[in-house]
Write a protein that holds these residues in place. Structure first.
Motif, PDB file in Angstrom:
ATOM      1  N   GLN A   5       0.842  -1.195   0.000  1.00 40.33           N
ATOM      2  CA  GLN A   5       0.000   0.000   0.000  1.00 40.33           C
ATOM      3  C   GLN A   5       0.876   1.243   0.000  1.00 40.33           C
ATOM      4  OE1 GLN A   5      -2.405  -0.378   3.502  1.00 40.33           O
ATOM      5  NE2 GLN A   5      -0.681  -0.868   4.793  1.00 40.33           N
ATOM      6  N   LEU A   6       0.242   2.394  -0.088  1.00 45.32           N
ATOM      7  CA  LEU A   6       0.964   3.658  -0.091  1.00 45.32           C
ATOM      8  C   LEU A   6       1.867   3.747   1.137  1.00 45.32           C
ATOM      9  CD1 LEU A   6       1.004   6.124  -1.951  1.00 45.32           C
ATOM     10  CD2 LEU A   6      -0.685   7.170  -0.469  1.00 45.32           C
ATOM     11  N   HIS A   7       3.104   4.139   0.942  1.00 48.47           N
ATOM     12  CA  HIS A   7       4.134   4.311   1.964  1.00 48.47           C
ATOM     13  C   HIS A   7       4.728   3.000   2.478  1.00 48.47           C
ATOM     14  CE1 HIS A   7       3.161   8.512   1.834  1.00 48.47           C
ATOM     15  NE2 HIS A   7       1.922   8.278   2.225  1.00 48.47           N
ATOM     16  N   SER A   8       4.355   1.862   1.874  1.00 45.38           N
ATOM     17  CA  SER A   8       4.973   0.591   2.267  1.00 45.38           C
ATOM     18  C   SER A   8       6.449   0.608   1.908  1.00 45.38           C
ATOM     19  CB  SER A   8       4.317  -0.591   1.538  1.00 45.38           C
ATOM     20  OG  SER A   8       3.034  -0.855   2.003  1.00 45.38           O
ATOM     21  N   LEU A   9       7.258   0.042   2.781  1.00 39.77           N
ATOM     22  CA  LEU A   9       8.677  -0.144   2.528  1.00 39.77           C
ATOM     23  C   LEU A   9       8.820  -1.461   1.779  1.00 39.77           C
ATOM     24  CD1 LEU A   9      11.363   1.252   3.160  1.00 39.77           C
ATOM     25  CD2 LEU A   9      11.526  -0.188   5.195  1.00 39.77           C
ATOM     26  N   VAL A  10       9.500  -1.427   0.633  1.00 37.85           N
ATOM     27  CA  VAL A  10       9.618  -2.604  -0.225  1.00 37.85           C
ATOM     28  C   VAL A  10      11.067  -2.821  -0.643  1.00 37.85           C
ATOM     29  CG1 VAL A  10       7.261  -2.455  -1.118  1.00 37.85           C
ATOM     30  CG2 VAL A  10       9.095  -1.223  -2.289  1.00 37.85           C
ATOM     31  N   ALA A  11      11.340  -4.023  -1.130  1.00 39.34           N
ATOM     32  CA  ALA A  11      12.644  -4.351  -1.704  1.00 39.34           C
ATOM     33  C   ALA A  11      12.417  -4.999  -3.061  1.00 39.34           C
ATOM     34  CB  ALA A  11      13.412  -5.298  -0.786  1.00 39.34           C
ATOM     35  N   LEU A  12      13.352  -4.796  -3.970  1.00 42.47           N
ATOM     36  CA  LEU A  12      13.281  -5.403  -5.290  1.00 42.47           C
ATOM     37  C   LEU A  12      13.609  -6.893  -5.212  1.00 42.47           C
ATOM     38  CD1 LEU A  12      15.136  -2.717  -7.445  1.00 42.47           C
ATOM     39  CD2 LEU A  12      12.665  -3.121  -7.304  1.00 42.47           C
ATOM     40  N   LYS A  13      12.862  -7.691  -5.944  1.00 38.93           N
ATOM     41  CA  LYS A  13      13.116  -9.128  -6.014  1.00 38.93           C
ATOM     42  C   LYS A  13      14.145  -9.468  -7.087  1.00 38.93           C
ATOM     43  CE  LYS A  13       8.643 -10.910  -4.487  1.00 38.93           C
ATOM     44  NZ  LYS A  13       7.487 -11.733  -4.936  1.00 38.93           N
ATOM     45  N   GLU A  14      14.444  -8.516  -7.966  1.00 37.33           N
ATOM     46  CA  GLU A  14      15.422  -8.738  -9.036  1.00 37.33           C
ATOM     47  C   GLU A  14      16.046  -7.401  -9.441  1.00 37.33           C
ATOM     48  OE1 GLU A  14      12.923  -8.821 -13.106  1.00 37.33           O
ATOM     49  OE2 GLU A  14      12.391 -10.421 -11.706  1.00 37.33           O
ATOM     50  N   ASP A  15      17.184  -7.467 -10.122  1.00 40.83           N
ATOM     51  CA  ASP A  15      17.843  -6.260 -10.608  1.00 40.83           C
ATOM     52  C   ASP A  15      16.961  -5.561 -11.647  1.00 40.83           C
ATOM     53  OD1 ASP A  15      19.981  -7.152  -9.095  1.00 40.83           O
ATOM     54  OD2 ASP A  15      21.276  -7.590 -10.809  1.00 40.83           O
ATOM     55  N   ILE A  16      16.975  -4.210 -11.631  1.00 39.17           N
ATOM     56  CA  ILE A  16      16.223  -3.423 -12.601  1.00 39.17           C
ATOM     57  C   ILE A  16      17.094  -2.259 -13.063  1.00 39.17           C
ATOM     58  CG2 ILE A  16      14.238  -1.896 -12.957  1.00 39.17           C
ATOM     59  CD1 ILE A  16      12.659  -3.540 -10.990  1.00 39.17           C
ATOM     60  N   LEU A  41      -0.506   2.086  -8.919  1.00 39.60           N
ATOM     61  CA  LEU A  41      -0.810   2.155 -10.349  1.00 39.60           C
ATOM     62  C   LEU A  41      -1.640   0.940 -10.778  1.00 39.60           C
ATOM     63  CD1 LEU A  41       2.802   3.080 -11.513  1.00 39.60           C
ATOM     64  CD2 LEU A  41       0.904   4.662 -11.100  1.00 39.60           C
ATOM     65  N   GLY A  42      -2.549   1.155 -11.710  1.00 41.50           N
ATOM     66  CA  GLY A  42      -3.323   0.049 -12.267  1.00 41.50           C
ATOM     67  C   GLY A  42      -4.061  -0.766 -11.234  1.00 41.50           C
ATOM     68  N   GLY A  43      -4.618  -0.111 -10.231  1.00 39.84           N
ATOM     69  CA  GLY A  43      -5.371  -0.832  -9.210  1.00 39.84           C
ATOM     70  C   GLY A  43      -4.527  -1.769  -8.366  1.00 39.84           C
ATOM     71  N   GLY A  44      -3.227  -1.521  -8.302  1.00 38.05           N
ATOM     72  CA  GLY A  44      -2.332  -2.338  -7.489  1.00 38.05           C
ATOM     73  C   GLY A  44      -1.529  -3.351  -8.286  1.00 38.05           C
ATOM     74  N   GLU A  45      -1.621  -3.279  -9.615  1.00 41.98           N
ATOM     75  CA  GLU A  45      -0.812  -4.172 -10.454  1.00 41.98           C
ATOM     76  C   GLU A  45       0.649  -3.736 -10.489  1.00 41.98           C
ATOM     77  OE1 GLU A  45      -2.515  -4.728 -14.323  1.00 41.98           O
ATOM     78  OE2 GLU A  45      -4.506  -5.097 -13.483  1.00 41.98           O
ATOM     79  N   ALA A  46       0.882  -2.436 -10.248  1.00 41.71           N
ATOM     80  CA  ALA A  46       2.236  -1.874 -10.216  1.00 41.71           C
ATOM     81  C   ALA A  46       2.236  -0.711  -9.231  1.00 41.71           C
ATOM     82  CB  ALA A  46       2.656  -1.401 -11.604  1.00 41.71           C
ATOM     83  N   PHE A  47       3.437  -0.247  -8.892  1.00 34.64           N
ATOM     84  CA  PHE A  47       3.595   0.824  -7.911  1.00 34.64           C
ATOM     85  C   PHE A  47       4.718   1.753  -8.336  1.00 34.64           C
ATOM     86  CE2 PHE A  47       1.972  -2.933  -5.881  1.00 34.64           C
ATOM     87  CZ  PHE A  47       0.908  -2.457  -5.127  1.00 34.64           C
ATOM     88  N   PRO A  65       6.340  -3.431 -11.359  1.00 33.13           N
ATOM     89  CA  PRO A  65       5.234  -4.373 -11.246  1.00 33.13           C
ATOM     90  C   PRO A  65       5.209  -5.045  -9.867  1.00 33.13           C
ATOM     91  CG  PRO A  65       6.478  -4.749 -13.266  1.00 33.13           C
ATOM     92  CD  PRO A  65       7.265  -3.788 -12.430  1.00 33.13           C
ATOM     93  N   ARG A  66       4.011  -5.343  -9.375  1.00 38.14           N
ATOM     94  CA  ARG A  66       3.828  -5.969  -8.059  1.00 38.14           C
ATOM     95  C   ARG A  66       4.715  -7.201  -7.883  1.00 38.14           C
ATOM     96  NH1 ARG A  66       0.259  -6.738  -3.861  1.00 38.14           N
ATOM     97  NH2 ARG A  66      -1.204  -5.154  -4.546  1.00 38.14           N
ATOM     98  N   GLU A  67       4.811  -8.040  -8.920  1.00 39.27           N
ATOM     99  CA  GLU A  67       5.547  -9.304  -8.780  1.00 39.27           C
ATOM    100  C   GLU A  67       7.049  -9.111  -8.616  1.00 39.27           C
ATOM    101  OE1 GLU A  67       4.823  -8.608 -13.196  1.00 39.27           O
ATOM    102  OE2 GLU A  67       3.553  -8.605 -11.426  1.00 39.27           O
ATOM    103  N   LYS A  68       7.548  -7.896  -8.829  1.00 34.61           N
ATOM    104  CA  LYS A  68       8.984  -7.634  -8.666  1.00 34.61           C
ATOM    105  C   LYS A  68       9.289  -6.977  -7.324  1.00 34.61           C
ATOM    106  CE  LYS A  68      10.015  -7.438 -13.552  1.00 34.61           C
ATOM    107  NZ  LYS A  68      10.745  -6.753 -14.606  1.00 34.61           N
TER     108      LYS A  68
END
Length: 81
Positions: A5-16, A41-47, A65-68
């Protein structure tokens, strides 16, 4: 699935590949790079994720994208005993 969600702390699952925010110089954001969600973005499909240094200066912002992404947690989940 992670509750991103907004302001969530995240990490990348792969190099970008990305670019430095101010100079457009190409950079590599590595797996495990930590950022903060600043837009859904896109209803939560990407951020839109902002990546910043230790002083809080943004160096990259990009749609991911969410999956990354993986949510990071700083509190444990209490389990029923």
């Amino acid at each position: 699935m992670d509750n991103l969600q907004l302001h969530s702390l995240v990490a990348l699952k792969e190099d970008i590949n990305s670019k430095l925010f101010l100079t457009n110089q190409p950079i590599l954001l590595r797996q495990g790079q930590v950022g903060t969600i600043i837009e859904i973005l896109g209803g939560g499909e990407a951020f839109e994720v902002e990546f910043a240094d230790g002083d809080g200066q943004a160096y990259a912002m990009l749609a991911v994208p969410r999956e990354k992404l993986m949510a990071l947690h700083d509190q444990p989940i209490l389990l029923a005993s």
